[in-house]
Design an enzyme around this catalytic site. Structure first.
Site, PDB file in Angstrom:
ATOM      1  N   SER A 143      21.950 -35.577  48.431  1.00  0.00           N
ATOM      2  CA  SER A 143      23.149 -36.348  48.759  1.00  0.00           C
ATOM      3  C   SER A 143      23.861 -36.734  47.482  1.00  0.00           C
ATOM      4  CB  SER A 143      22.767 -37.616  49.526  1.00  0.00           C
ATOM      5  OG  SER A 143      23.830 -38.537  49.446  1.00  0.00           O
TER       6      SER A 143
ATOM      7  N   HIS B 132      24.726 -32.137  50.418  1.00  0.00           N
ATOM      8  CA  HIS B 132      25.008 -33.157  51.440  1.00  0.00           C
ATOM      9  C   HIS B 132      26.094 -34.099  50.920  1.00  0.00           C
ATOM     10  CE1 HIS B 132      23.935 -35.625  54.961  1.00  0.00           C
ATOM     11  NE2 HIS B 132      24.141 -36.680  54.173  1.00  0.00           N
TER      12      HIS B 132
ATOM     13  N   ASP C 292      28.505 -37.232  51.679  1.00  0.00           N
ATOM     14  CA  ASP C 292      28.641 -38.439  52.497  1.00  0.00           C
ATOM     15  C   ASP C 292      30.061 -38.981  52.416  1.00  0.00           C
ATOM     16  OD1 ASP C 292      25.976 -38.906  53.557  1.00  0.00           O
ATOM     17  OD2 ASP C 292      25.365 -39.159  51.475  1.00  0.00           O
TER      18      ASP C 292
ATOM     19  N   MET D 265      32.611 -41.735  53.670  1.00  0.00           N
ATOM     20  CA  MET D 265      32.591 -43.093  54.240  1.00  0.00           C
ATOM     21  C   MET D 265      33.988 -43.687  54.195  1.00  0.00           C
ATOM     22  SD  MET D 265      29.148 -44.598  52.505  1.00  0.00           S
ATOM     23  CE  MET D 265      27.615 -43.657  52.521  1.00  0.00           C
TER      24      MET D 265
ATOM     25  N   HIS E  30      28.686 -35.040  56.037  1.00  0.00           N
ATOM     26  CA  HIS E  30      28.233 -36.125  56.923  1.00  0.00           C
ATOM     27  C   HIS E  30      29.360 -37.143  57.014  1.00  0.00           C
ATOM     28  CE1 HIS E  30      25.083 -39.641  57.421  1.00  0.00           C
ATOM     29  NE2 HIS E  30      25.857 -39.500  58.486  1.00  0.00           N
TER      30      HIS E  30
ATOM     31  N   MET F 290      30.911 -40.383  58.043  1.00  0.00           N
ATOM     32  CA  MET F 290      30.692 -41.761  58.500  1.00  0.00           C
ATOM     33  C   MET F 290      32.065 -42.413  58.575  1.00  0.00           C
ATOM     34  SD  MET F 290      27.280 -42.377  56.242  1.00  0.00           S
ATOM     35  CE  MET F 290      27.675 -40.961  55.218  1.00  0.00           C
TER      36      MET F 290
ATOM     37  N   MET G 279      19.298 -40.827  61.244  1.00  0.00           N
ATOM     38  CA  MET G 279      19.428 -41.793  60.142  1.00  0.00           C
ATOM     39  C   MET G 279      18.179 -42.671  60.103  1.00  0.00           C
ATOM     40  SD  MET G 279      22.314 -41.272  58.562  1.00  0.00           S
ATOM     41  CE  MET G 279      22.008 -42.617  57.417  1.00  0.00           C
TER      42      MET G 279
ATOM     43  N   ASP H   7      17.817 -38.499  57.091  1.00  0.00           N
ATOM     44  CA  ASP H   7      18.661 -39.014  55.999  1.00  0.00           C
ATOM     45  C   ASP H   7      18.426 -40.514  55.842  1.00  0.00           C
ATOM     46  OD1 ASP H   7      20.717 -39.559  54.198  1.00  0.00           O
ATOM     47  OD2 ASP H   7      22.342 -38.948  55.546  1.00  0.00           O
TER      48      ASP H   7
END
Ligand code: DX5
Ligand code: ZN
Length: 219
Positions: A11, A36, A38, A40, A69, A71, A140, A177
């Site tokens: 990540s 990966h 992330d 957000m 991913h 979010m 998660m 994760d």
């Protein structure tokens, strides 16, 4: 799950953001299977990272699978941007909106792989009616938003999802994760996971250690 089938997805949340392209190249060369990423939004989760333009600029630094991913909420208005940026897998959260089925349809209609993620409190039953649509399930094991949190031992949940995946009879990644390190990696592999996301455990000691840290997670 044999160790050789375990994929490692570093990540980049734990990377040095001032040299992100270099960091992506370093984990690629160190043996990462997926990158990966992330994303957000400061709304679905209490933190902000980056959007599709950053993903697009990273694309030229690695040919590995870009595992995005999301979010964010809502998800659907930004799917095309992440596809255009070069995402290979786009994962959306069950909790991100009321129309998960539509979101997964939208992702798949763009020709990329579709993943679904469950927050720690979300029961496995929340995804039972979309299992036929997904290429990846992300469990998660921390509350999303930050790296460096402690692993929540949701091992029964991972095992239940492994059974659901096996019933589908086609390849679906089971990704875990949050708080994955050398110790917890073995627990989640035992429980049925085959893709391990790790930020802190890989990036903690600088680039010279990335290959060693990635190899250590495979067991
Ligand atoms: C958390 C992110 C994770 C995070 C994991 O919301 O989805 O990918 O980077 O970080 P570690 O491995 O440090 O728990
Ligand atoms: Zn993540």
């Amino acid at each position: 799950m044999s160790q050789s089938t375990i994929k490692i997805a570093p990540s980049i949340l734990s990377a040095d953001f001032s040299i992100l392209g270099q960091e992506v190249r370093a984990i690629d060369e160190a043996g990462a299977d997926y990158i990966h990423i992330d994303v957000m939004d400061g709304h679905f989760v209490p933190n902000l990272t980056f959007g599709a333009p950053v993903v697009k600029s990273l694309r030229r630094h690695s040919q590995k699978i870009f595992d995005v991913h999301l979010m964010i909420s809502p998800v659907d208005p930004l799917i095309q941007d992440f596809v255009d940026a070069g995402a290979d897998i786009i994962t959306a959260h069950v909790e991100a909106g009321p129309h998960l089925h539509r979101t997964l349809q939208n992702i798949k209609s763009k020709g990329v792989k579709a993943g679904v993620s469950l927050n720690p409190h979300t029961p496995v039953s929340a995804i039972s009616h979309v299992m036929d649509m997904v290429d990846l399930v992300l469990v998660m094991t921390v509350n999303p938003g930050f790296g460096g949190q402690s692993f929540i031992p949701l091992l029964d949940k991972i095992t239940d999802i492994r059974k659901m995946i096996n019933e589908q009879g086609r390849p679906i990644d089971l990704q875990v994760d949050g708080g994955v390190n050398v110790q917890t990696a073995q627990q989640v592999i035992q429980a049925g996971a085959d893709v391990l996301v790790a930020g802190t455990a890989i990036f903690k000691e600088g680039p010279e250690q990335y290959a060693k840290n990635i190899a250590a997670l495979r067991g």
